[in-house]
Design a protein around this motif. Structure first.
Motif, PDB file in Angstrom:
ATOM      1  N   LYS A  70       0.432   1.487   8.204  1.00 51.28           N
ATOM      2  CA  LYS A  70      -1.332   0.853   7.363  1.00 51.28           C
ATOM      3  C   LYS A  70      -0.765  -1.048   7.038  1.00 51.28           C
ATOM      4  O   LYS A  70      -1.440  -1.643   6.742  1.00 51.28           O
ATOM      5  N   ILE A  71       0.145  -1.025   5.882  1.00 49.81           N
ATOM      6  CA  ILE A  71       0.264  -1.508   5.233  1.00 49.81           C
ATOM      7  C   ILE A  71       1.563  -2.553   5.938  1.00 49.81           C
ATOM      8  O   ILE A  71       0.272  -4.188   6.216  1.00 49.81           O
ATOM      9  N   TYR A  72       2.737  -2.646   6.264  1.00 50.24           N
ATOM     10  CA  TYR A  72       3.114  -3.359   7.340  1.00 50.24           C
ATOM     11  C   TYR A  72       2.630  -3.899   8.726  1.00 50.24           C
ATOM     12  O   TYR A  72       2.103  -4.919   8.878  1.00 50.24           O
ATOM     13  N   ASN A  73       1.087  -3.329   9.297  1.00 51.31           N
ATOM     14  CA  ASN A  73       0.174  -3.363  10.358  1.00 51.31           C
ATOM     15  C   ASN A  73      -0.727  -4.771   9.863  1.00 51.31           C
ATOM     16  O   ASN A  73      -1.224  -5.578  10.479  1.00 51.31           O
ATOM     17  N   ALA A  74      -0.756  -4.677   8.453  1.00 54.23           N
ATOM     18  CA  ALA A  74      -1.956  -5.296   7.773  1.00 54.23           C
ATOM     19  C   ALA A  74      -1.732  -6.560   7.326  1.00 54.23           C
ATOM     20  O   ALA A  74      -2.280  -7.893   7.499  1.00 54.23           O
ATOM     21  N   LEU A  75      -0.217  -6.483   7.362  1.00 59.45           N
ATOM     22  CA  LEU A  75       0.278  -7.507   6.359  1.00 59.45           C
ATOM     23  C   LEU A  75       1.322  -8.649   7.509  1.00 59.45           C
ATOM     24  O   LEU A  75       1.465  -9.639   7.441  1.00 59.45           O
ATOM     25  N   LEU A  76       1.926  -8.071   8.228  1.00 59.67           N
ATOM     26  CA  LEU A  76       2.294  -8.728   9.380  1.00 59.67           C
ATOM     27  C   LEU A  76       1.524  -9.277  10.821  1.00 59.67           C
ATOM     28  O   LEU A  76       1.994  -9.886  11.780  1.00 59.67           O
ATOM     29  N   LYS A  77       0.415  -8.678  10.939  1.00 55.66           N
ATOM     30  CA  LYS A  77      -0.657  -8.801  12.546  1.00 55.66           C
ATOM     31  C   LYS A  77      -0.776 -10.480  12.427  1.00 55.66           C
ATOM     32  O   LYS A  77      -0.604 -11.011  11.137  1.00 55.66           O
TER      33      LYS A  77
END
Length: 388
Positions: A70-77
């Protein structure tokens, strides 16, 4: 020398001889869990410079800790500097498809052992020439148990070390969807939005709860204002706030419940947002990075909301400057005792020597009146209530 030692030696020789202009495909093995949004924001921002250093080579990241999704999806999108990112087992990745592999892990020995078992014969007969670099010491916090065995790409690390403003990438479509959601909650065109952040990884980073609600109650008396709070895990914040504020004030509160980190970041990015206020926490880092990007793309400075974080004492040999010196849009507040009285100071107003001191008072010492005076001066509200 054992086989793993021979493989390590070959990898070192390959790394020493590769030419930067021959690096087109890079795989980053990110082998550590991501627990804190602010930490991830700072770390991921280093990755975005890989691409320019490597002549626009394609950057692929594999995250092996699925609980961090949930963190890397949110920050790298939407990140234009990352070709793709995923979570796969090593067996499902073709290491030979990449010119360079970079490790971010406390246990590089495990990667060396895996490469030895899977690709050892090909490496020794020189049908596969892997280049594996270590970014672990650069990207991760120091850890006693670390086992680093791969060479460091010093030129890349030095390039990424240069201080630059962080960026996150929220699309216009995402902004419009956020606006639609806010209007569906009753936000009107003439109203402006204040985002209040009320949680962080460490309770010591928060002001006293009665101070918080005194501060919040005063803001709610301002005309044409709505307050947005986040309840990402849907733990019942709306009922909790209702007990403190009462039904009249609650009509001016908007609660984002269970919407997810990316969706909450998009609400922060909304044109309705005029102020983001909170402790030293991840969403302030996100807000800073979002509006850094908008400014770099041509947004007028007057359209950037006021971003304020209040800070206290730091642990782990860090200080407010470590986290906020490279965030020019953020008003970083410190509370210090000067001449036997509490003074609210801005990090940006301090000398470099003063910034390195960790002599701030704890967050429990903040008063609502000090904070309100500062906020009122920044938002220039024509209907400010008197501050007691």
């Amino acid at each position: 020398m054992n086989t793993a030692g021979l493989i390590q030696e070959r990898i070192g020789k390959n790394a020493a001889s590769i030419r930067k202009d021959k690096i087109n495909r890079v795989l980053i093995l990110y082998e550590e869990g991501i627990h804190y949004i602010g930490d991830a924001c700072v770390r991921f921002d280093k990755i975005r410079y890989f691409r320019s250093f490597l002549n626009n080579g394609m950057i692929t990241i594999n995250f092996n800790k699925k609980h961090s999704a949930k963190i890397y999806n949110a920050l790298l999108k939407n990140n234009p500097h990352v070709h793709t990112f995923f979570s796969e087992e090593w067996n499902d990745i073709d290491f030979t498809a990449y010119d360079v592999i970079c490790c971010v892990t406390y246990d590089e020995v495990a990667i060396l052992q895996y490469v030895t078992e899977r690709y050892g014969a090909a490496i020794l007969n020189e049908s596969f020439h892997p280049v594996i670099y270590s970014l672990s010491d650069f990207m991760l916090e120091p850890e006693v148990r670390s086992r680093f065995v791969f060479p460091v790409y010093k030129e890349l690390v030095d390039y990424c070390r240069n201080s630059r403003m962080g960026e996150l990438y929220v699309s216009q479509e995402e902004r419009e969807e956020a606006d639609q959601w806010l209007r569906a909650q009753g936000l009107k065109e003439a109203e402006y939005l204040v985002v209040m952040l009320d949680s962080t990884s460490d309770r010591n980073k928060l002001m006293k709860i009665n101070t918080y609600f005194e501060f919040l109650s005063a803001l709610l008396t301002i005309d044409n204002i709505r307050i947005l709070i986040f309840d990402e895990n849907n733990i019942g914040k709306e009922e909790f706030y209702g007990e403190w504020l009462g039904p009249t004030s609650m009509k001016k509160l908007i609660v984002s419940k269970g919407r997810g980190l990316r969706e909450d970041i998009c609400l922060v990015a909304s044109p309705y947002t005029k102020l983001v206020f909170g402790p030293c926490t991840g969403l302030i880092h996100c807000a800073s990075s979002v509006f850094n990007n908008y400014l770099n793309r041509g947004m007028a400075r007057k359209d950037v909301p006021v971003l304020i974080t209040y800070t206290g004492k730091y642990a782990n040999n860090t200080n407010a400057s470590f986290w906020w010196a490279d965030a020019p849009l953020v008003h970083c507040l410190l509370l210090k005792e000067r001449n036997n009285r509490k003074e609210l100071l801005l990090l940006s107003d301090l000398t470099e020597e003063e910034q390195q001191r960790n002599d701030s008072l704890p967050c429990s010492e903040y008063s609502a009146s000090l904070l309100l005076d500062f906020v009122y001066a920044k938002i220039h509200s024509p209907s400010q209530p008197a501050v007691s």
